[in-house]
Design a protein around this motif. Structure first.
Motif, PDB file in Angstrom:
ATOM      1  N   GLY A 189       0.781  -1.233   0.000  1.00  0.00           N
ATOM      2  CA  GLY A 189       0.000   0.000   0.000  1.00  0.00           C
ATOM      3  C   GLY A 189       0.808   1.276   0.000  1.00  0.00           C
ATOM      4  N   ILE A 190       2.099   1.201  -0.346  1.00  0.00           N
ATOM      5  CA  ILE A 190       2.928   2.415  -0.416  1.00  0.00           C
ATOM      6  C   ILE A 190       2.812   3.030  -1.807  1.00  0.00           C
ATOM      7  CG2 ILE A 190       5.300   3.312  -0.371  1.00  0.00           C
ATOM      8  CD1 ILE A 190       5.953   1.202   1.745  1.00  0.00           C
ATOM      9  N   ASP A 191       2.513   4.312  -1.844  1.00  0.00           N
ATOM     10  CA  ASP A 191       2.443   5.071  -3.098  1.00  0.00           C
ATOM     11  C   ASP A 191       3.879   5.404  -3.508  1.00  0.00           C
ATOM     12  OD1 ASP A 191       2.203   6.962  -5.110  1.00  0.00           O
ATOM     13  OD2 ASP A 191       0.607   8.096  -4.131  1.00  0.00           O
ATOM     14  N   VAL A 192       4.444   4.580  -4.375  1.00  0.00           N
ATOM     15  CA  VAL A 192       5.850   4.730  -4.765  1.00  0.00           C
ATOM     16  C   VAL A 192       6.077   6.036  -5.524  1.00  0.00           C
ATOM     17  CG1 VAL A 192       7.766   3.684  -6.029  1.00  0.00           C
ATOM     18  CG2 VAL A 192       6.124   2.228  -4.836  1.00  0.00           C
ATOM     19  N   PHE A 193       5.134   6.404  -6.383  1.00  0.00           N
ATOM     20  CA  PHE A 193       5.277   7.633  -7.171  1.00  0.00           C
ATOM     21  C   PHE A 193       5.421   8.851  -6.257  1.00  0.00           C
ATOM     22  CE2 PHE A 193       3.901   4.837 -10.443  1.00  0.00           C
ATOM     23  CZ  PHE A 193       4.257   5.413 -11.656  1.00  0.00           C
TER      24      PHE A 193
ATOM     25  N   TYR B 155      12.958  11.245  -9.591  1.00  0.00           N
ATOM     26  CA  TYR B 155      12.115  11.283 -10.795  1.00  0.00           C
ATOM     27  C   TYR B 155      11.381   9.958 -10.971  1.00  0.00           C
ATOM     28  CZ  TYR B 155      10.769  11.389 -15.714  1.00  0.00           C
ATOM     29  OH  TYR B 155      10.048  11.336 -16.876  1.00  0.00           O
ATOM     30  N   ILE B 156      10.109  10.057 -11.310  1.00  0.00           N
ATOM     31  CA  ILE B 156       9.345   8.863 -11.677  1.00  0.00           C
ATOM     32  C   ILE B 156       8.091   9.298 -12.435  1.00  0.00           C
ATOM     33  CG2 ILE B 156       8.096   8.820  -9.462  1.00  0.00           C
ATOM     34  CD1 ILE B 156       8.083   5.722  -9.725  1.00  0.00           C
ATOM     35  N   ASN B 157       7.827   8.614 -13.541  1.00  0.00           N
ATOM     36  CA  ASN B 157       6.637   8.869 -14.346  1.00  0.00           C
ATOM     37  C   ASN B 157       6.201   7.560 -14.992  1.00  0.00           C
ATOM     38  OD1 ASN B 157       5.580  11.534 -14.271  1.00  0.00           O
ATOM     39  ND2 ASN B 157       7.336  12.294 -15.434  1.00  0.00           N
ATOM     40  N   PRO B 158       4.936   7.417 -15.322  1.00  0.00           N
ATOM     41  CA  PRO B 158       4.495   6.217 -16.050  1.00  0.00           C
ATOM     42  C   PRO B 158       5.217   6.124 -17.393  1.00  0.00           C
ATOM     43  CG  PRO B 158       2.602   7.414 -15.180  1.00  0.00           C
ATOM     44  CD  PRO B 158       3.792   8.303 -14.992  1.00  0.00           C
ATOM     45  N   LEU B 159       5.503   4.895 -17.832  1.00  0.00           N
ATOM     46  CA  LEU B 159       6.185   4.695 -19.111  1.00  0.00           C
ATOM     47  C   LEU B 159       5.182   4.715 -20.257  1.00  0.00           C
ATOM     48  CD1 LEU B 159       8.633   1.781 -18.195  1.00  0.00           C
ATOM     49  CD2 LEU B 159       8.986   4.249 -17.953  1.00  0.00           C
ATOM     50  N   HIS B 160       5.624   5.234 -21.407  1.00  0.00           N
ATOM     51  CA  HIS B 160       4.773   5.247 -22.606  1.00  0.00           C
ATOM     52  C   HIS B 160       4.867   3.926 -23.350  1.00  0.00           C
ATOM     53  CE1 HIS B 160       3.572   9.460 -22.420  1.00  0.00           C
ATOM     54  NE2 HIS B 160       4.799   9.727 -22.012  1.00  0.00           N
ATOM     55  N   ASP B 161       6.055   3.285 -23.302  1.00  0.00           N
ATOM     56  CA  ASP B 161       6.209   1.960 -23.917  1.00  0.00           C
ATOM     57  C   ASP B 161       7.308   1.194 -23.194  1.00  0.00           C
ATOM     58  OD1 ASP B 161       8.868   2.331 -25.327  1.00  0.00           O
ATOM     59  OD2 ASP B 161       7.717   3.935 -26.294  1.00  0.00           O
ATOM     60  N   LYS B 162       7.438  -0.089 -23.514  1.00  0.00           N
ATOM     61  CA  LYS B 162       8.338  -0.971 -22.773  1.00  0.00           C
ATOM     62  C   LYS B 162       9.817  -0.774 -23.104  1.00  0.00           C
ATOM     63  CE  LYS B 162       4.924  -4.599 -22.002  1.00  0.00           C
ATOM     64  NZ  LYS B 162       4.573  -6.036 -22.180  1.00  0.00           N
ATOM     65  N   THR B 163      10.128   0.108 -24.038  1.00  0.00           N
ATOM     66  CA  THR B 163      11.528   0.348 -24.382  1.00  0.00           C
ATOM     67  C   THR B 163      12.132   1.482 -23.551  1.00  0.00           C
ATOM     68  OG1 THR B 163      10.931   1.901 -26.152  1.00  0.00           O
ATOM     69  CG2 THR B 163      11.139  -0.435 -26.742  1.00  0.00           C
ATOM     70  N   GLU B 164      11.307   2.176 -22.779  1.00  0.00           N
ATOM     71  CA  GLU B 164      11.799   3.294 -21.974  1.00  0.00           C
ATOM     72  C   GLU B 164      12.465   2.799 -20.693  1.00  0.00           C
ATOM     73  OE1 GLU B 164       8.955   7.068 -22.795  1.00  0.00           O
ATOM     74  OE2 GLU B 164       8.038   5.481 -21.607  1.00  0.00           O
ATOM     75  N   THR B 165      13.378   3.609 -20.176  1.00  0.00           N
ATOM     76  CA  THR B 165      14.049   3.268 -18.921  1.00  0.00           C
ATOM     77  C   THR B 165      13.067   3.359 -17.763  1.00  0.00           C
ATOM     78  OG1 THR B 165      16.208   4.028 -19.700  1.00  0.00           O
ATOM     79  CG2 THR B 165      15.879   3.939 -17.313  1.00  0.00           C
ATOM     80  N   GLN B 166      13.057   2.314 -16.968  1.00  0.00           N
ATOM     81  CA  GLN B 166      12.142   2.254 -15.833  1.00  0.00           C
ATOM     82  C   GLN B 166      12.852   2.738 -14.570  1.00  0.00           C
ATOM     83  OE1 GLN B 166      10.701  -1.691 -15.071  1.00  0.00           O
ATOM     84  NE2 GLN B 166       9.128  -1.035 -13.644  1.00  0.00           N
ATOM     85  N   ASN B 167      12.197   3.617 -13.831  1.00  0.00           N
ATOM     86  CA  ASN B 167      12.718   4.081 -12.553  1.00  0.00           C
ATOM     87  C   ASN B 167      11.980   3.336 -11.437  1.00  0.00           C
ATOM     88  OD1 ASN B 167      14.583   6.587 -13.027  1.00  0.00           O
ATOM     89  ND2 ASN B 167      12.866   6.825 -14.438  1.00  0.00           N
ATOM     90  N   THR B 168      12.686   2.470 -10.731  1.00  0.00           N
ATOM     91  CA  THR B 168      12.070   1.701  -9.658  1.00  0.00           C
ATOM     92  C   THR B 168      12.727   2.059  -8.319  1.00  0.00           C
ATOM     93  OG1 THR B 168      13.580  -0.168  -9.900  1.00  0.00           O
ATOM     94  CG2 THR B 168      11.567  -0.209 -11.228  1.00  0.00           C
ATOM     95  N   TYR B 169      12.014   1.750  -7.250  1.00  0.00           N
ATOM     96  CA  TYR B 169      12.487   2.146  -5.914  1.00  0.00           C
ATOM     97  C   TYR B 169      12.297   1.029  -4.901  1.00  0.00           C
ATOM     98  CZ  TYR B 169      12.753   6.751  -7.938  1.00  0.00           C
ATOM     99  OH  TYR B 169      13.094   7.795  -8.742  1.00  0.00           O
ATOM    100  N   CYS B 170      13.262   0.920  -4.019  1.00  0.00           N
ATOM    101  CA  CYS B 170      13.187  -0.003  -2.875  1.00  0.00           C
ATOM    102  C   CYS B 170      13.389   0.823  -1.611  1.00  0.00           C
ATOM    103  CB  CYS B 170      14.275  -1.079  -2.974  1.00  0.00           C
ATOM    104  SG  CYS B 170      14.150  -2.123  -4.438  1.00  0.00           S
ATOM    105  N   LEU B 171      12.887   0.311  -0.503  1.00  0.00           N
ATOM    106  CA  LEU B 171      12.916   1.064   0.753  1.00  0.00           C
ATOM    107  C   LEU B 171      13.422   0.185   1.889  1.00  0.00           C
ATOM    108  CD1 LEU B 171      11.977   3.764   2.210  1.00  0.00           C
ATOM    109  CD2 LEU B 171       9.846   2.529   2.686  1.00  0.00           C
ATOM    110  N   MET B 172      14.429   0.683   2.585  1.00  0.00           N
ATOM    111  CA  MET B 172      14.962  -0.022   3.752  1.00  0.00           C
ATOM    112  C   MET B 172      14.604   0.778   5.009  1.00  0.00           C
ATOM    113  SD  MET B 172      17.084  -2.677   4.638  1.00  0.00           S
ATOM    114  CE  MET B 172      18.404  -2.890   3.429  1.00  0.00           C
ATOM    115  N   MET B 173      13.766   0.201   5.850  1.00  0.00           N
ATOM    116  CA  MET B 173      13.489   0.819   7.137  1.00  0.00           C
ATOM    117  C   MET B 173      14.671   0.498   8.056  1.00  0.00           C
ATOM    118  SD  MET B 173      10.731   2.129   6.168  1.00  0.00           S
ATOM    119  CE  MET B 173      10.459   3.014   7.707  1.00  0.00           C
ATOM    120  N   VAL B 174      15.183   1.511   8.733  1.00  0.00           N
ATOM    121  CA  VAL B 174      16.428   1.303   9.481  1.00  0.00           C
ATOM    122  C   VAL B 174      16.264   1.582  10.972  1.00  0.00           C
ATOM    123  CG1 VAL B 174      18.856   1.886   9.645  1.00  0.00           C
ATOM    124  CG2 VAL B 174      17.743   1.976   7.433  1.00  0.00           C
ATOM    125  N   ASP B 175      16.059   2.850  11.312  1.00  0.00           N
ATOM    126  CA  ASP B 175      15.954   3.358  12.684  1.00  0.00           C
ATOM    127  C   ASP B 175      17.315   3.591  13.324  1.00  0.00           C
ATOM    128  OD1 ASP B 175      13.863   4.426  13.965  1.00  0.00           O
ATOM    129  OD2 ASP B 175      13.515   2.757  15.308  1.00  0.00           O
TER     130      ASP B 175
END
Length: 222
Positions: A189-193, A202-222
């Motif tokens: 349920g995290i809104d990555v955008f 930067y992050i935006n929806p892709l127009h086609d599958k040949t575009e570079t995808q910007n993905t994100y991961c999150l490490m909770m630390v404390d």
């Protein structure tokens, strides 16, 4: 003159209050001093992740991580692998549960992974291998942070779990890699955008599958 028992008791209580206030100040100062070296340790891991192939990584505050009800609806109505993985909805925490979880932390690391796409199938396979390698590196980093004293360290990955070729859930089997399998941000349920944008990424929806995808991961630390 010998002071009365009442006066002696009042003096004792007063001295205890002073000691309590001074102790509280020392404790607060100690916590503030500890946060500086902890931030440096976290920044060291940000640099290490970049060295190992992540595009960028930065220390963020959990309040910048957005949760929203619509996210899991997009999983439920639109994702072709909905319900086919142990790390996917409906087996993952709800946005409300995730919000409570995030709010129990003070610090996190947001990892940015740029994934160039290709129309060539063989090249896409190689990119998939690279992606899995980066995911395994981050899972290992979670364990290293734990050993550094960040015992609450927990990782959210990106997209469906890629640890196995086919998830055991499809055949009714339990997860075979509970030690390394982690859910995606969006699966919980995290809104990555909005989270990325809140932290100047930067992050935006892709127009086609040949575009570079910007993905994100999150490490909770404390």
């Amino acid at each position: 003159m010998i002071p009365s028992a009442g006066r002696m008791l009042n003096r004792y209580k007063s001295s205890r209050r002073v000691m309590h206030i001074e102790s509280g100040k020392k404790k607060k100062k100690s916590i503030e001093n500890e946060s500086v070296p902890n931030d440096r340790i976290i920044e060291k891991y940000c640099a290490l992740a970049i060295e190992k192939g992540v595009t960028d990584a930065k220390l963020v505050i959990p309040s910048s991580v957005e949760t929203a009800a619509w996210v899991r609806w997009k999983c439920r109505f639109g994702c072709p692998v909905y319900g086919q993985g142990h790390c996917c909805p409906p087996d993952t925490p709800t946005p409300e549960e995730t919000r409570k979880f995030l709010d129990s932390y003070q610090r996190a690391i947001l990892f940015h992974l740029q994934v160039p796409q290709s129309p060539v199938r063989e090249e896409r396979k190689e990119l998939g291998k690279t992606f899995r390698k980066l995911h395994r590196m981050l899972v290992k980093m979670e364990g290293e942070l734990f050993k550094e004293g960040f015992y609450k360290a927990f990782l959210f990955l990106a997209g469906p779990c890629r640890m196995c070729k086919e998830c055991g859930k499809v055949s009714g089997e339990p997860c075979l890699l509970m030690g390394t399998a982690r859910p995606a941000m969006e699966a919980c349920g995290i809104d990555v955008f909005q989270t990325a944008r809140n932290n100047d990424y930067y992050i935006n929806p892709l127009h086609d599958k040949t575009e570079t995808q910007n993905t994100y991961c999150l490490m909770m630390v404390d």
